[in-house]
Design a protein around this motif. Sequence first.
Motif, PDB file in Angstrom:
ATOM      1  N   LEU A 162       0.841  -1.196   0.000  1.00 23.61           N
ATOM      2  CA  LEU A 162       0.000   0.000   0.000  1.00 23.61           C
ATOM      3  C   LEU A 162       0.880   1.251   0.000  1.00 23.61           C
ATOM      4  O   LEU A 162       0.664   2.174  -0.792  1.00 23.61           O
ATOM      5  N   ALA A 163       1.876   1.286   0.876  1.00 23.16           N
ATOM      6  CA  ALA A 163       2.774   2.438   0.948  1.00 23.16           C
ATOM      7  C   ALA A 163       3.515   2.634  -0.371  1.00 23.16           C
ATOM      8  O   ALA A 163       3.689   3.765  -0.830  1.00 23.16           O
ATOM      9  N   TYR A 164       3.926   1.526  -0.981  1.00 24.57           N
ATOM     10  CA  TYR A 164       4.627   1.585  -2.264  1.00 24.57           C
ATOM     11  C   TYR A 164       3.739   2.226  -3.334  1.00 24.57           C
ATOM     12  O   TYR A 164       4.180   3.109  -4.076  1.00 24.57           O
ATOM     13  N   ALA A 165       2.492   1.800  -3.388  1.00 30.45           N
ATOM     14  CA  ALA A 165       1.547   2.360  -4.368  1.00 30.45           C
ATOM     15  C   ALA A 165       1.281   3.835  -4.099  1.00 30.45           C
ATOM     16  O   ALA A 165       1.240   4.649  -5.031  1.00 30.45           O
ATOM     17  N   ILE A 166       1.110   4.181  -2.842  1.00 35.66           N
ATOM     18  CA  ILE A 166       0.862   5.574  -2.467  1.00 35.66           C
ATOM     19  C   ILE A 166       2.052   6.446  -2.858  1.00 35.66           C
ATOM     20  O   ILE A 166       1.895   7.531  -3.414  1.00 35.66           O
ATOM     21  N   ARG A 167       3.260   5.953  -2.582  1.00 41.61           N
ATOM     22  CA  ARG A 167       4.464   6.728  -2.907  1.00 41.61           C
ATOM     23  C   ARG A 167       4.593   6.931  -4.406  1.00 41.61           C
ATOM     24  O   ARG A 167       4.941   8.016  -4.880  1.00 41.61           O
ATOM     25  N   GLU A 222       1.779  10.073   4.124  1.00 41.90           N
ATOM     26  CA  GLU A 222       1.085   8.830   4.451  1.00 41.90           C
ATOM     27  C   GLU A 222       2.003   7.620   4.227  1.00 41.90           C
ATOM     28  O   GLU A 222       2.096   6.720   5.076  1.00 41.90           O
ATOM     29  N   ALA A 223       2.698   7.605   3.107  1.00 38.09           N
ATOM     30  CA  ALA A 223       3.620   6.506   2.824  1.00 38.09           C
ATOM     31  C   ALA A 223       4.751   6.483   3.852  1.00 38.09           C
ATOM     32  O   ALA A 223       5.134   5.410   4.344  1.00 38.09           O
ATOM     33  N   GLU A 224       5.265   7.652   4.205  1.00 36.98           N
ATOM     34  CA  GLU A 224       6.330   7.740   5.207  1.00 36.98           C
ATOM     35  C   GLU A 224       5.875   7.126   6.528  1.00 36.98           C
ATOM     36  O   GLU A 224       6.607   6.342   7.149  1.00 36.98           O
ATOM     37  N   GLU A 225       4.681   7.458   6.952  1.00 39.93           N
ATOM     38  CA  GLU A 225       4.155   6.934   8.215  1.00 39.93           C
ATOM     39  C   GLU A 225       4.079   5.402   8.185  1.00 39.93           C
ATOM     40  O   GLU A 225       4.473   4.735   9.140  1.00 39.93           O
ATOM     41  N   ILE A 226       3.585   4.863   7.095  1.00 44.06           N
ATOM     42  CA  ILE A 226       3.481   3.403   6.976  1.00 44.06           C
ATOM     43  C   ILE A 226       4.864   2.762   7.011  1.00 44.06           C
ATOM     44  O   ILE A 226       5.091   1.787   7.737  1.00 44.06           O
ATOM     45  N   TYR A 227       5.807   3.308   6.243  1.00 40.61           N
ATOM     46  CA  TYR A 227       7.153   2.735   6.215  1.00 40.61           C
ATOM     47  C   TYR A 227       7.821   2.802   7.582  1.00 40.61           C
ATOM     48  O   TYR A 227       8.509   1.868   7.980  1.00 40.61           O
ATOM     49  N   ARG A 228       7.615   3.889   8.309  1.00 40.11           N
ATOM     50  CA  ARG A 228       8.216   3.990   9.650  1.00 40.11           C
ATOM     51  C   ARG A 228       7.604   2.941  10.588  1.00 40.11           C
ATOM     52  O   ARG A 228       8.302   2.394  11.440  1.00 40.11           O
ATOM     53  N   GLN A 229       6.331   2.650  10.423  1.00 41.58           N
ATOM     54  CA  GLN A 229       5.690   1.614  11.233  1.00 41.58           C
ATOM     55  C   GLN A 229       6.245   0.226  10.895  1.00 41.58           C
ATOM     56  O   GLN A 229       6.367  -0.620  11.774  1.00 41.58           O
ATOM     57  N   LEU A 230       6.590   0.015   9.630  1.00 42.53           N
ATOM     58  CA  LEU A 230       7.110  -1.281   9.200  1.00 42.53           C
ATOM     59  C   LEU A 230       8.530  -1.527   9.704  1.00 42.53           C
ATOM     60  O   LEU A 230       8.931  -2.669   9.899  1.00 42.53           O
ATOM     61  N   LEU A 278      14.938   1.110   2.213  1.00 35.37           N
ATOM     62  CA  LEU A 278      15.115   1.714   0.891  1.00 35.37           C
ATOM     63  C   LEU A 278      13.833   2.402   0.435  1.00 35.37           C
ATOM     64  O   LEU A 278      13.883   3.504  -0.121  1.00 35.37           O
ATOM     65  N   ASP A 279      12.702   1.791   0.691  1.00 36.60           N
ATOM     66  CA  ASP A 279      11.437   2.426   0.329  1.00 36.60           C
ATOM     67  C   ASP A 279      11.238   3.726   1.099  1.00 36.60           C
ATOM     68  O   ASP A 279      10.753   4.707   0.547  1.00 36.60           O
ATOM     69  N   LEU A 280      11.639   3.739   2.370  1.00 40.66           N
ATOM     70  CA  LEU A 280      11.547   4.969   3.153  1.00 40.66           C
ATOM     71  C   LEU A 280      12.477   6.026   2.566  1.00 40.66           C
ATOM     72  O   LEU A 280      12.088   7.192   2.435  1.00 40.66           O
ATOM     73  N   ALA A 338      22.909   5.196   2.037  1.00 41.68           N
ATOM     74  CA  ALA A 338      24.233   4.665   2.363  1.00 41.68           C
ATOM     75  C   ALA A 338      24.113   3.295   3.031  1.00 41.68           C
ATOM     76  O   ALA A 338      24.867   2.371   2.707  1.00 41.68           O
ATOM     77  N   LYS A 339      23.159   3.165   3.925  1.00 41.09           N
ATOM     78  CA  LYS A 339      22.936   1.899   4.625  1.00 41.09           C
ATOM     79  C   LYS A 339      22.578   0.785   3.637  1.00 41.09           C
ATOM     80  O   LYS A 339      22.950  -0.366   3.820  1.00 41.09           O
ATOM     81  N   CYS A 340      21.862   1.152   2.569  1.00 35.89           N
ATOM     82  CA  CYS A 340      21.447   0.187   1.545  1.00 35.89           C
ATOM     83  C   CYS A 340      22.461   0.086   0.406  1.00 35.89           C
ATOM     84  O   CYS A 340      22.235  -0.645  -0.560  1.00 35.89           O
ATOM     85  N   ASP A 341      23.557   0.848   0.504  1.00 32.17           N
ATOM     86  CA  ASP A 341      24.603   0.881  -0.513  1.00 32.17           C
ATOM     87  C   ASP A 341      24.056   1.261  -1.893  1.00 32.17           C
ATOM     88  O   ASP A 341      24.377   0.642  -2.906  1.00 32.17           O
ATOM     89  N   VAL A 342      23.212   2.285  -1.909  1.00 30.51           N
ATOM     90  CA  VAL A 342      22.665   2.821  -3.162  1.00 30.51           C
ATOM     91  C   VAL A 342      23.429   4.116  -3.450  1.00 30.51           C
ATOM     92  O   VAL A 342      23.021   5.201  -3.024  1.00 30.51           O
TER      93      VAL A 342
END
Length: 96
Positions: free
Chosen positions: A5-10, A31-39, A45-47, A79-83
């Motif tokens: 859901l967060a991915y689609a919203i973003r 809204e997407a940020e809030e969901i990702y922080r909860q996850l 990376l999505d965040l 950086a944490k995800c090496d992107v």
Amino acid sequence: MKGRLAYAIRHEADILRETGKVGEAEPLYLEAEEIYRQLGEPATLDLANTLRGLALVNEATAKTEASKALWQEARVLYAKCDVQPGVAECNKKLSQ
């Protein structure tokens, strides 16, 4: 399920931002940020990608300090995800 859901919203927010509708994009990014922080950790990376979009919205609406904070956090996550392209973009934005 919430991650999808967060991915689609973003992505909807990205489309709105890219078409100049930053006012409509901002609440979707939030809204997407809030969901990702909860996850938590699995959404790192999505965040980062969500924070990037939100930073661009803040730049477009002259919220300089908010934008800077978002770029800084996104940089840490990329950086944490090496992107490296993400890190480079954040560095560029932070040096402007």
